[in-house]
Design a protein around this motif. Structure first.
Motif, PDB file in Angstrom:
ATOM      1  N   CYS A 170     -24.690 -28.240 -39.361  1.00 41.48           N
ATOM      2  CA  CYS A 170     -23.719 -26.486 -39.901  1.00 41.48           C
ATOM      3  C   CYS A 170     -22.456 -26.961 -38.951  1.00 41.48           C
ATOM      4  CB  CYS A 170     -24.475 -25.490 -38.722  1.00 41.48           C
ATOM      5  SG  CYS A 170     -25.775 -25.028 -39.483  1.00 41.48           S
ATOM      6  N   LYS A 171     -22.481 -27.407 -37.515  1.00 35.72           N
ATOM      7  CA  LYS A 171     -21.214 -27.817 -36.907  1.00 35.72           C
ATOM      8  C   LYS A 171     -20.383 -28.392 -37.669  1.00 35.72           C
ATOM      9  CE  LYS A 171     -22.358 -25.388 -33.164  1.00 35.72           C
ATOM     10  NZ  LYS A 171     -22.151 -24.490 -32.751  1.00 35.72           N
ATOM     11  N   LYS A 172     -20.486 -29.704 -38.843  1.00 38.91           N
ATOM     12  CA  LYS A 172     -19.824 -29.991 -39.108  1.00 38.91           C
ATOM     13  C   LYS A 172     -19.376 -29.955 -40.731  1.00 38.91           C
ATOM     14  CE  LYS A 172     -20.456 -34.590 -41.992  1.00 38.91           C
ATOM     15  NZ  LYS A 172     -21.456 -35.617 -42.363  1.00 38.91           N
ATOM     16  N   GLN A 173     -19.969 -28.702 -41.488  1.00 40.65           N
ATOM     17  CA  GLN A 173     -19.633 -27.815 -42.454  1.00 40.65           C
ATOM     18  C   GLN A 173     -18.227 -26.666 -41.304  1.00 40.65           C
ATOM     19  OE1 GLN A 173     -23.237 -25.440 -44.075  1.00 40.65           O
ATOM     20  NE2 GLN A 173     -22.344 -26.479 -46.123  1.00 40.65           N
ATOM     21  N   GLU A 174     -18.943 -26.616 -40.413  1.00 45.38           N
ATOM     22  CA  GLU A 174     -17.874 -25.097 -39.422  1.00 45.38           C
ATOM     23  C   GLU A 174     -16.587 -25.948 -39.239  1.00 45.38           C
ATOM     24  OE1 GLU A 174     -19.626 -23.417 -35.923  1.00 45.38           O
ATOM     25  OE2 GLU A 174     -21.153 -23.316 -37.112  1.00 45.38           O
ATOM     26  N   ALA A 175     -16.830 -27.903 -39.452  1.00 48.82           N
ATOM     27  CA  ALA A 175     -15.463 -27.903 -38.786  1.00 48.82           C
ATOM     28  C   ALA A 175     -14.857 -28.609 -40.199  1.00 48.82           C
ATOM     29  CB  ALA A 175     -15.861 -29.655 -38.009  1.00 48.82           C
ATOM     30  N   ARG A 176     -15.115 -28.640 -40.925  1.00 50.94           N
ATOM     31  CA  ARG A 176     -14.799 -28.963 -42.278  1.00 50.94           C
ATOM     32  C   ARG A 176     -14.025 -27.968 -42.682  1.00 50.94           C
ATOM     33  NH1 ARG A 176     -18.588 -31.188 -45.930  1.00 50.94           N
ATOM     34  NH2 ARG A 176     -18.836 -33.247 -44.769  1.00 50.94           N
ATOM     35  N   ARG A 177     -14.565 -26.361 -42.660  1.00 49.81           N
ATOM     36  CA  ARG A 177     -13.703 -25.263 -42.771  1.00 49.81           C
ATOM     37  C   ARG A 177     -12.521 -25.544 -42.352  1.00 49.81           C
ATOM     38  NH1 ARG A 177     -19.355 -22.220 -43.008  1.00 49.81           N
ATOM     39  NH2 ARG A 177     -20.372 -22.559 -45.005  1.00 49.81           N
ATOM     40  N   ALA A 178     -12.778 -25.616 -40.774  1.00 53.71           N
ATOM     41  CA  ALA A 178     -11.644 -25.312 -40.239  1.00 53.71           C
ATOM     42  C   ALA A 178     -10.864 -26.018 -40.607  1.00 53.71           C
ATOM     43  CB  ALA A 178     -11.880 -25.902 -38.463  1.00 53.71           C
ATOM     44  N   ALA A 179     -11.095 -27.070 -40.812  1.00 59.36           N
ATOM     45  CA  ALA A 179     -10.016 -27.986 -41.280  1.00 59.36           C
ATOM     46  C   ALA A 179      -9.016 -28.315 -41.886  1.00 59.36           C
ATOM     47  CB  ALA A 179     -10.143 -29.876 -41.154  1.00 59.36           C
ATOM     48  N   GLU A 180     -10.124 -27.371 -43.498  1.00 58.43           N
ATOM     49  CA  GLU A 180      -9.604 -26.989 -44.202  1.00 58.43           C
ATOM     50  C   GLU A 180      -8.767 -25.922 -44.445  1.00 58.43           C
ATOM     51  OE1 GLU A 180     -12.673 -26.263 -46.927  1.00 58.43           O
ATOM     52  OE2 GLU A 180     -13.118 -28.215 -47.629  1.00 58.43           O
ATOM     53  N   LYS A 181      -8.944 -24.761 -43.550  1.00 61.39           N
ATOM     54  CA  LYS A 181      -8.464 -23.810 -42.503  1.00 61.39           C
ATOM     55  C   LYS A 181      -7.138 -24.452 -42.347  1.00 61.39           C
ATOM     56  CE  LYS A 181     -11.638 -20.419 -42.304  1.00 61.39           C
ATOM     57  NZ  LYS A 181     -12.351 -19.802 -41.577  1.00 61.39           N
ATOM     58  N   ALA A 182      -6.879 -25.213 -41.436  1.00 59.95           N
ATOM     59  CA  ALA A 182      -5.755 -25.718 -41.086  1.00 59.95           C
ATOM     60  C   ALA A 182      -4.612 -25.930 -42.247  1.00 59.95           C
ATOM     61  CB  ALA A 182      -6.180 -26.471 -39.397  1.00 59.95           C
ATOM     62  N   TYR A 183      -5.556 -26.699 -42.810  1.00 57.66           N
ATOM     63  CA  TYR A 183      -3.935 -27.821 -43.531  1.00 57.66           C
ATOM     64  C   TYR A 183      -3.909 -26.456 -44.266  1.00 57.66           C
ATOM     65  CZ  TYR A 183      -3.218 -30.841 -47.763  1.00 57.66           C
ATOM     66  OH  TYR A 183      -2.207 -30.625 -49.040  1.00 57.66           O
ATOM     67  N   ASP A 184      -4.920 -25.625 -45.174  1.00 56.39           N
ATOM     68  CA  ASP A 184      -4.203 -24.086 -45.530  1.00 56.39           C
ATOM     69  C   ASP A 184      -3.314 -23.533 -45.668  1.00 56.39           C
ATOM     70  OD1 ASP A 184      -5.832 -24.835 -47.940  1.00 56.39           O
ATOM     71  OD2 ASP A 184      -7.056 -23.296 -47.034  1.00 56.39           O
ATOM     72  N   VAL A 185      -3.520 -23.163 -43.897  1.00 59.78           N
ATOM     73  CA  VAL A 185      -2.131 -22.869 -42.892  1.00 59.78           C
ATOM     74  C   VAL A 185      -0.874 -23.386 -43.386  1.00 59.78           C
ATOM     75  CG1 VAL A 185      -1.597 -21.665 -39.966  1.00 59.78           C
ATOM     76  CG2 VAL A 185      -4.092 -21.141 -41.370  1.00 59.78           C
ATOM     77  N   ALA A 186      -0.933 -25.382 -42.581  1.00 58.02           N
ATOM     78  CA  ALA A 186       0.245 -25.719 -43.108  1.00 58.02           C
ATOM     79  C   ALA A 186       0.762 -25.570 -44.171  1.00 58.02           C
ATOM     80  CB  ALA A 186      -0.604 -27.188 -42.618  1.00 58.02           C
TER      81      ALA A 186
END
Length: 78
Positions: free
Chosen positions: A16-32
């Motif tokens: 679950c944490k791994k998925q959350e971390a992956r989603r957070a990284a994807e969102k950060a990339y999208d924000v960039a």
């Protein structure tokens, strides 16, 4: 007994944490990417505004030159 219980809890929590971390990284990339697009749009708007100012100044200068050479009344500077 506790070792197996601990392994069970850890294996449940990490996916679950791994998925959350992956989603957070994807969102950060999208924000960039969005930030980059916004910066490009702002830069383009600034270039357009500067070009408009230059054109306006040139138009006023040309009008003033033509007014000096003709008999019309020059534009007063306020």
């Amino acid at each position: 007994m506790f070792a197996s219980l601990g392994a069970f809890i850890i294996s449940d929590v990490f996916p679950c944490k791994k998925q959350e971390a992956r989603r957070a990284a994807e969102k950060a990339y999208d924000v960039a990417k969005v930030d980059e697009r916004v910066n490009r749009a702002v830069a383009a708007a600034n270039r357009a505004a500067n070009a408009a100012r230059v054109a306006a100044v040139k138009a006023v200068q040309n009008q003033m030159l033509h007014n000096v050479n003709s008999t019309s009344i020059p534009i007063p500077i306020v």
